[in-house]
Design an enzyme around this catalytic site. Structure first.
Site, PDB file in Angstrom:
ATOM      1  N   ASP A  78      -1.658   6.549   2.663  1.00 16.84           N
ATOM      2  CA  ASP A  78      -1.287   5.135   2.615  1.00 16.84           C
ATOM      3  C   ASP A  78      -0.953   4.688   1.184  1.00 16.84           C
ATOM      4  O   ASP A  78      -1.370   5.316   0.212  1.00 16.84           O
ATOM      5  CB  ASP A  78      -2.459   4.272   3.121  1.00 16.84           C
ATOM      6  CG  ASP A  78      -2.659   4.394   4.621  1.00 16.84           C
ATOM      7  OD1 ASP A  78      -1.993   5.245   5.246  1.00 16.84           O
ATOM      8  OD2 ASP A  78      -3.502   3.647   5.157  1.00 16.84           O
ATOM      9  N   HIS A 129       3.261   0.231   6.254  1.00 19.33           N
ATOM     10  CA  HIS A 129       1.893  -0.215   5.951  1.00 19.33           C
ATOM     11  C   HIS A 129       1.938  -1.749   5.938  1.00 19.33           C
ATOM     12  O   HIS A 129       1.302  -2.397   6.743  1.00 19.33           O
ATOM     13  CB  HIS A 129       1.457   0.370   4.604  1.00 19.33           C
ATOM     14  CG  HIS A 129      -0.025   0.399   4.405  1.00 19.33           C
ATOM     15  ND1 HIS A 129      -0.927   0.514   5.430  1.00 19.33           N
ATOM     16  CD2 HIS A 129      -0.778   0.342   3.261  1.00 19.33           C
ATOM     17  CE1 HIS A 129      -2.162   0.519   4.939  1.00 19.33           C
ATOM     18  NE2 HIS A 129      -2.097   0.405   3.627  1.00 19.33           N
ATOM     19  N   HIS A 133       0.773  -5.046   0.845  1.00 18.48           N
ATOM     20  CA  HIS A 133      -0.636  -4.747   1.131  1.00 18.48           C
ATOM     21  C   HIS A 133      -1.439  -5.991   1.479  1.00 18.48           C
ATOM     22  O   HIS A 133      -2.477  -6.287   0.857  1.00 18.48           O
ATOM     23  CB  HIS A 133      -1.308  -3.986  -0.023  1.00 18.48           C
ATOM     24  CG  HIS A 133      -2.341  -3.021   0.500  1.00 18.48           C
ATOM     25  ND1 HIS A 133      -3.617  -3.414   0.849  1.00 18.48           N
ATOM     26  CD2 HIS A 133      -2.276  -1.697   0.778  1.00 18.48           C
ATOM     27  CE1 HIS A 133      -4.281  -2.356   1.300  1.00 18.48           C
ATOM     28  NE2 HIS A 133      -3.490  -1.308   1.275  1.00 18.48           N
ATOM     29  N   HIS A 220      -5.031   8.480   0.462  1.00 14.75           N
ATOM     30  CA  HIS A 220      -4.060   7.686  -0.299  1.00 14.75           C
ATOM     31  C   HIS A 220      -3.414   8.587  -1.344  1.00 14.75           C
ATOM     32  O   HIS A 220      -4.148   9.271  -2.084  1.00 14.75           O
ATOM     33  CB  HIS A 220      -4.760   6.511  -0.989  1.00 14.75           C
ATOM     34  CG  HIS A 220      -5.444   5.580  -0.026  1.00 14.75           C
ATOM     35  ND1 HIS A 220      -6.681   5.869   0.519  1.00 14.75           N
ATOM     36  CD2 HIS A 220      -5.051   4.398   0.511  1.00 14.75           C
ATOM     37  CE1 HIS A 220      -7.029   4.892   1.356  1.00 14.75           C
ATOM     38  NE2 HIS A 220      -6.057   3.983   1.371  1.00 14.75           N
TER      39      HIS A 220
HETATM   40 ZN    ZN Z   1      -3.638   0.513   2.200  1.00 15.22          ZN
END
Ligand code: ZN
Length: 253
Positions: A78, A129, A133, A220
């Protein structure tokens, strides 16, 4: 003929008879031996029944080996594309022949389109995503929809494709968004909290402990320890019989 001469002849006849008898006995024995040997050869040949049994045994082992399929799991990354770590990650994945899934931020795709292009060219799956964010649970539905649609567009600008997958930040989704967005939501079951540590071994240990067939692992591509952990995990779990696939393969098959 003298008596001595008579005796001599009788002895010769007896000897001849004895020799004939011995020769006959030997021939008989030899015949018996040959017969014995040929019988033995016949007995050593498997009967039809035995041959079938042997065939069954062999063919019975083959399917067993064929059904043993690898246990599929998915690695997901991510918050990218990341200018410092994504390319190193791509190299390591390529070296290991592994495909992963990247849930990207629209804002980062706009900054680093070349990196996303490489992700796409390497055959990894790309999903949304969000744009910046955001937590979809904390913003209005319309704002959330804009975040998603904008990200879909910037990914499309790079890859020429609209992705069908989304991972909402923090795993927060709202049912009210289902009517606005037609994407498959992808969460995870293995979370090593890689963002909270710089120790790759800790991340590796947590993943290996929690992974089972069908697992979706959350990572990540935002730190050195996360990508090093990913490489170690790939090597270790491949040895354990796991196969790394993209989430569409895991969820849609
Ligand atoms: Zn994230």
């Amino acid at each position: 003929m003298s008596a001595a001469q008579k005796k001599h002849w009788i002895l010769r006849i007896v000897l001849l008879l004895a020799a004939a008898y011995i020769a006959g006995a030997l021939a008989g024995r030899l015949h018996a031996q040959v017969k014995e040997k040929s019988q033995a050869t016949e007995t050593d040949m498997p009967t039809e029944e035995e041959s079938n049994a042997a065939d069954t045994q062999v063919s019975g082992q083959e399917p067993e080996a064929a059904v043993q399929e690898p246990m599929q799991i998915a690695l997901t990354f991510d918050d990218g594309p990341n200018p410092y770590y994504t390319r190193t990650l791509l190299e390591g994945l390529k070296k290991r022949g592994v495909k992963a899934t990247f849930f990207v931020l629209g804002s980062e795709v706009e900054k680093f389109p070349d990196i996303l292009e490489e992700v796409y060219a390497d055959g990894h799956l790309i999903g949304v995503h969000s744009y910046e964010h955001v937590n979809f649970g904390e913003i209005g539905d319309e704002a959330a929809q804009k975040q998603i649609e904008r990200t879909l567009e910037v990914i499309h600008d790079v890859t020429g494709e609209y992705t069908g997958f989304i991972r909402p930040p923090y795993g927060c989704w709202k049912d009210s968004l289902d009517s606005r967005v037609n994407l498959i939501e992808v969460l995870w079951d293995v979370d090593p909290l890689d963002w909270a540590t710089t120790d790759a071994d800790t991340v590796v240990q947590r993943i290996i402990e929690d992974t089972e067939e069908g697992s979706i692992i959350l990572l990540h591509d935002a730190s050195e320890s996360s990508i090093q952990a990913a490489f170690t995990v790939i090597d270790a779990l491949t040895d354990q019989g796991y196969e790394f696939v993209t989430v569409d393969e895991l969820l849609l098959e």
